[in-house]
Design a protein around this motif. Structure first.
Motif, short mmCIF file in Angstrom:
data_model
loop_
_atom_site.label_atom_id
_atom_site.label_comp_id
_atom_site.label_asym_id
_atom_site.label_seq_id
_atom_site.Cartn_x
_atom_site.Cartn_y
_atom_site.Cartn_z
N GLU A 90 0.83 -1.22 0.00
CA GLU A 90 0.00 0.00 0.00
C GLU A 90 0.85 1.26 0.00
OE1 GLU A 90 -2.93 0.06 3.11
OE2 GLU A 90 -3.73 -1.89 2.54
N SER A 91 2.00 1.19 0.64
CA SER A 91 2.89 2.35 0.72
C SER A 91 3.62 2.61 -0.60
CB SER A 91 3.92 2.13 1.83
OG SER A 91 4.77 1.04 1.48
N GLY A 92 3.52 1.66 -1.54
CA GLY A 92 4.21 1.78 -2.81
C GLY A 92 5.54 1.04 -2.83
N LYS A 93 5.97 0.57 -1.68
CA LYS A 93 7.23 -0.17 -1.58
C LYS A 93 7.08 -1.54 -2.25
CE LYS A 93 10.62 -1.59 1.83
NZ LYS A 93 10.98 -1.60 3.24
N ILE A 94 8.12 -1.95 -2.95
CA ILE A 94 8.10 -3.25 -3.63
C ILE A 94 8.88 -4.25 -2.79
CG2 ILE A 94 8.82 -4.51 -5.68
CD1 ILE A 94 8.39 -1.89 -7.25
N VAL A 95 8.22 -5.35 -2.44
CA VAL A 95 8.85 -6.43 -1.67
C VAL A 95 8.54 -7.76 -2.35
CG1 VAL A 95 8.66 -5.16 0.51
CG2 VAL A 95 6.88 -6.79 -0.12
N SER A 96 9.32 -8.74 -2.03
CA SER A 96 9.01 -10.10 -2.45
C SER A 96 8.73 -10.89 -1.19
CB SER A 96 10.17 -10.71 -3.23
OG SER A 96 10.35 -10.02 -4.45
N ARG A 97 7.80 -11.84 -1.29
CA ARG A 97 7.43 -12.54 -0.07
C ARG A 97 7.02 -13.98 -0.35
NH1 ARG A 97 1.97 -9.02 1.22
NH2 ARG A 97 0.78 -9.81 -0.52
N ILE A 98 7.21 -14.75 0.69
CA ILE A 98 6.83 -16.16 0.71
C ILE A 98 6.03 -16.28 2.00
CG2 ILE A 98 7.67 -18.53 0.76
CD1 ILE A 98 10.45 -17.08 -0.19
N GLN A 99 4.75 -16.64 1.92
CA GLN A 99 3.95 -16.56 3.13
C GLN A 99 2.79 -17.54 3.15
OE1 GLN A 99 2.32 -12.63 3.55
NE2 GLN A 99 0.92 -12.85 1.85
N LYS A 100 2.26 -17.68 4.35
CA LYS A 100 1.06 -18.48 4.59
C LYS A 100 0.11 -17.61 5.40
CE LYS A 100 -0.99 -22.55 4.40
NZ LYS A 100 -1.30 -23.19 3.13
N THR A 101 -1.17 -17.66 5.03
CA THR A 101 -2.19 -16.84 5.68
C THR A 101 -3.32 -17.72 6.19
OG1 THR A 101 -1.67 -15.02 4.19
CG2 THR A 101 -3.79 -14.92 5.30
N ILE A 102 -3.86 -17.36 7.34
CA ILE A 102 -5.07 -17.99 7.86
C ILE A 102 -6.15 -16.91 7.89
CG2 ILE A 102 -4.35 -17.61 10.24
CD1 ILE A 102 -5.97 -20.04 11.07
N PRO A 103 -7.26 -17.15 7.19
CA PRO A 103 -8.32 -16.15 7.16
C PRO A 103 -9.26 -16.30 8.36
CG PRO A 103 -8.89 -17.96 5.71
CD PRO A 103 -7.52 -18.27 6.28
N LYS A 104 -10.12 -15.32 8.50
CA LYS A 104 -11.22 -15.36 9.47
C LYS A 104 -10.77 -15.50 10.92
CE LYS A 104 -14.31 -17.16 5.98
NZ LYS A 104 -15.02 -18.29 5.46
N VAL A 105 -9.67 -14.83 11.26
CA VAL A 105 -9.29 -14.68 12.66
C VAL A 105 -9.11 -13.20 12.91
CG1 VAL A 105 -8.25 -16.96 12.99
CG2 VAL A 105 -6.84 -15.08 12.15
N ASN A 106 -9.34 -12.77 14.13
CA ASN A 106 -9.34 -11.35 14.46
C ASN A 106 -8.53 -11.13 15.73
OD1 ASN A 106 -9.91 -8.71 15.17
ND2 ASN A 106 -12.12 -8.90 14.88
N ILE A 107 -7.45 -10.39 15.61
CA ILE A 107 -6.61 -10.11 16.77
C ILE A 107 -7.37 -9.38 17.87
CG2 ILE A 107 -5.70 -7.92 15.89
CD1 ILE A 107 -3.00 -8.74 17.21
#
Length: 152
Positions: free
Chosen positions: A101-118
């Motif tokens: 969102e900031s415009g910064k370019i990164v590369s990433r390798i990730q895993k996400t779990i949906p439907k949880v709320n901190i």
């Protein structure tokens, strides 16, 4: 709806709880580690854990300002993809040159779990159960593969 101060306090409480939960766990090399703020020891490579309002994620982020060098790091991880996935016991999502969102370019390798709320303390155990085995597995992978990245 939470105020900014309340959100900040809840987030801090979560990461403090996560840190306390992980405190007795030694790293692969036997050294004590701050799991919440894992230091890879290699410039431009970070292990990121996020817990947000609708998901939690863990991943490797490469944020070198030079996109060609960023790609070189990413390709080095690709060389070890089978080893990484074997250590993690699952496949992760790979993304070269993601624009944040900031415009910064990164590369990433990730895993996400949906439907949880901190913000929902009832979800904290799900988030911790998601993050804990993966950060430990990343540490195991990194203990063996870090030298290959220090030379880049």
């Amino acid at each position: 709806m939470y105020s900014r101060a309340e959100k900040s306090k809840i987030r801090k409480g979560f990461w403090t709880a996560f840190g306390q939960y992980m405190k007795p766990v030694p790293s692969e090399t036997g050294v004590r580690v701050n799991w919440s703020n894992y230091k890879t020891g290699v410039k431009h490579i970070f292990f990121r854990m996020k817990a947000e309002l609708d998901f939690a994620s863990i991943g490797i982020e490469i944020n070198h300002a030079d996109e060609e060098l960023q790609q070189l790091f990413f390709e080095q991880f690709l060389e070890f993809k089978k080893i990484l996935h074997a250590e993690l016991n699952e496949e992760w999502d790979w993304e070269l040159h993601h624009v944040e969102e900031s415009g910064k370019i990164v590369s990433r390798i990730q895993k996400t779990i949906p439907k949880v709320n901190i913000m929902d303390q009832n979800d904290w155990s799900k988030i911790i159960s998601f993050l804990k085995p993966r950060i430990i597995a990343l540490d195991g992978f990194w203990a063996n593969m870090k030298p290959a990245f220090e030379e880049l």
